[in-house]
Design a protein around this motif. Structure first.
Motif, mmCIF file in Angstrom:
data_model
loop_
_atom_site.group_PDB
_atom_site.id
_atom_site.type_symbol
_atom_site.label_atom_id
_atom_site.label_comp_id
_atom_site.label_asym_id
_atom_site.label_seq_id
_atom_site.Cartn_x
_atom_site.Cartn_y
_atom_site.Cartn_z
ATOM 1 N N PHE A 21 14.131 9.703 -61.769
ATOM 2 C CA PHE A 21 13.269 9.861 -62.932
ATOM 3 C C PHE A 21 12.014 9.006 -62.787
ATOM 4 C CE2 PHE A 21 15.595 6.027 -63.907
ATOM 5 C CZ PHE A 21 14.697 5.237 -64.626
ATOM 6 N N ASP A 22 10.958 9.414 -63.504
ATOM 7 C CA ASP A 22 9.727 8.631 -63.497
ATOM 8 C C ASP A 22 8.845 9.096 -64.649
ATOM 9 O OD1 ASP A 22 7.954 6.732 -62.727
ATOM 10 O OD2 ASP A 22 7.105 7.833 -61.031
ATOM 11 N N GLY A 23 8.024 8.182 -65.164
ATOM 12 C CA GLY A 23 7.075 8.490 -66.219
ATOM 13 C C GLY A 23 5.673 8.172 -65.766
ATOM 14 N N ALA A 24 4.698 8.885 -66.330
ATOM 15 C CA ALA A 24 3.298 8.663 -65.962
ATOM 16 C C ALA A 24 2.446 8.651 -67.217
ATOM 17 C CB ALA A 24 2.814 9.756 -65.001
ATOM 18 N N SER A 25 1.581 7.653 -67.339
ATOM 19 C CA SER A 25 0.661 7.546 -68.464
ATOM 20 C C SER A 25 -0.721 7.234 -67.923
ATOM 21 C CB SER A 25 1.099 6.446 -69.436
ATOM 22 O OG SER A 25 2.365 6.734 -70.012
ATOM 23 N N ASN A 26 -1.712 8.043 -68.322
ATOM 24 C CA ASN A 26 -3.083 7.803 -67.899
ATOM 25 C C ASN A 26 -4.034 8.276 -68.995
ATOM 26 O OD1 ASN A 26 -3.361 10.693 -67.523
ATOM 27 N ND2 ASN A 26 -2.294 10.421 -65.567
ATOM 28 N N HIS A 124 17.599 0.652 -58.650
ATOM 29 C CA HIS A 124 16.146 0.531 -58.538
ATOM 30 C C HIS A 124 15.718 0.862 -57.118
ATOM 31 C CE1 HIS A 124 12.281 -1.649 -57.933
ATOM 32 N NE2 HIS A 124 12.038 -1.129 -59.121
ATOM 33 N N LEU A 125 14.598 1.568 -56.994
ATOM 34 C CA LEU A 125 14.058 1.898 -55.684
ATOM 35 C C LEU A 125 12.539 1.818 -55.727
ATOM 36 C CD1 LEU A 125 14.234 5.756 -55.024
ATOM 37 C CD2 LEU A 125 14.106 4.736 -57.270
ATOM 38 N N PRO A 126 11.875 1.584 -54.589
ATOM 39 C CA PRO A 126 10.409 1.504 -54.561
ATOM 40 C C PRO A 126 9.774 2.828 -54.972
ATOM 41 C CG PRO A 126 11.380 0.622 -52.541
ATOM 42 C CD PRO A 126 12.482 1.305 -53.281
ATOM 43 N N ARG A 127 8.569 2.754 -55.464
ATOM 44 C CA ARG A 127 7.879 3.955 -55.947
ATOM 45 C C ARG A 127 7.681 4.979 -54.839
ATOM 46 N NH1 ARG A 127 2.080 4.109 -59.237
ATOM 47 N NH2 ARG A 127 2.115 6.351 -59.710
ATOM 48 N N GLU A 128 7.424 4.509 -53.618
ATOM 49 C CA GLU A 128 7.199 5.452 -52.519
ATOM 50 C C GLU A 128 8.445 6.251 -52.168
ATOM 51 O OE1 GLU A 128 7.625 1.232 -50.779
ATOM 52 O OE2 GLU A 128 6.536 2.228 -52.415
ATOM 53 N N ILE A 132 9.096 12.670 -55.614
ATOM 54 C CA ILE A 132 9.201 13.953 -56.319
ATOM 55 C C ILE A 132 9.098 13.749 -57.822
ATOM 56 C CG2 ILE A 132 10.645 15.970 -56.737
ATOM 57 C CD1 ILE A 132 11.822 15.669 -54.018
ATOM 58 N N ALA A 133 9.879 12.806 -58.360
ATOM 59 C CA ALA A 133 9.828 12.546 -59.800
ATOM 60 C C ALA A 133 8.442 12.059 -60.213
ATOM 61 C CB ALA A 133 10.891 11.520 -60.187
ATOM 62 N N ASP A 134 7.824 11.235 -59.375
ATOM 63 C CA ASP A 134 6.486 10.733 -59.665
ATOM 64 C C ASP A 134 5.471 11.869 -59.698
ATOM 65 O OD1 ASP A 134 4.427 8.581 -59.905
ATOM 66 O OD2 ASP A 134 3.821 9.355 -57.956
#
Length: 279
Positions: A21-26, A124-128, A132-134
């Protein structure tokens, strides 16, 4: 906006599902993404745009909730959850306390959802490593859509060859791609309905081939004879090479390059022959 691809297939109770999973805010908005990976390796991506104000941590929790709800929908008994938000992962592990009033309801909701699984772990894992979720979260955050718009499922495919090779129709008349070349070498017979210019082109093309009995060979630039094979033979050869039946007489990188070059040449030549025959 939500896109979720779910294929039929029962869960495997002995192996856990993976949930990323991942969330993005911009400046353009907020989006969340999650990916379920079944024990047999099938991917089920989901992405949603959030049309309300939220913080980055709230978006991360929203993505986690979406992933857990999708896993419940898929009737997964055991899951391993992966995210690049240290705050969310450590709070769900109980290593960090949840003091933010905006996150407390999320923590309670995730705790309740977690009770529906026989086994669950938060990792927990690094963003790289969460690409796919990112990407799904960023996709949802990058553009706005109207509520009435129906966004259909999208597929992600992997192409190993160029588009013009993929457009080739394999042996549409039931004959191998080199049939006309072999007939010319054996009987000096041209394909039907060809012009004089086409005949000249065909003769020049045939000069690069050599016939030995019923086996046709293509002369390479260094004068090595390459055997021409039809689709059935090509599939058999590729299968044996990948299975290691013939053994490797070169290092792995060189063998892969030779296979790719041979496959590209075969597809390109077949395309040229088919296009010539259609003139």
């Amino acid at each position: 906006m939500a896109v979720l691809h779910i294929e039929e297939g029962g869960p495997n109770e002995f192996n856990p599902w993976n949930v990323y999973f991942d969330g993005a805010s911009n400046a353009l908005g907020h989006g969340i993404g999650a990916v379920l990976i079944s024990p047999n390796g099938k991917y089920y991506p989901a992405t949603t745009r959030l049309n309300f104000n939220c913080t980055n941590n709230m978006a991360e929790y929203e993505a986690l909730v979406m992933g857990l709800q999708a896993a419940i929908e898929m009737k997964a008994d055991a899951i391993d959850v992966y995210g690049d938000s240290a705050l969310v992962i450590c709070q769900m592990r109980g290593e960090w306390k949840t003091r933010d009033s905006k996150l407390i309801p999320y923590k309670k909701l995730v705790t309740e959802l977690s009770k529906q699984f026989k086994e669950i772990s938060f990792n927990h894992l690094p963003r790289e490593e969460n690409q796919i979720a990112d990407a799904l979260a960023t996709l949802a955050a990058m553009f706005k859509i109207k509520e009435a718009v129906d966004v259909r499922l999208f597929y992600l495919e992997v192409r190993e060859v160029s588009a013009h090779c993929l457009n080739v129709k394999e042996e549409v008349d039931g004959k191998p791609w080199y049939h006309d070349i072999m007939q010319y070498i054996k009987h000096h017979a041209y394909p039907e309905n060809v012009t004089d210019n086409d005949k000249q082109t065909f003769r020049r093309l045939a000069m690069g081939f050599f016939l030995s009995g019923e086996v046709l060979y293509k002369k390479s630039r260094d004068q090595i004879l390459l055997r021409c094979v039809d689709v059935a033979e090509a599939n058999k050869i590729m299968k044996e090479v990948h299975e290691g039946t013939c053994g490797a007489h070169a290092n792995g990188h060189m063998l892969a390059r030779q296979i790719m070059r041979a496959g590209y040449y075969w597809l390109t030549l077949e395309s040229d022959c088919i296009n010539f025959a259609r003139k």
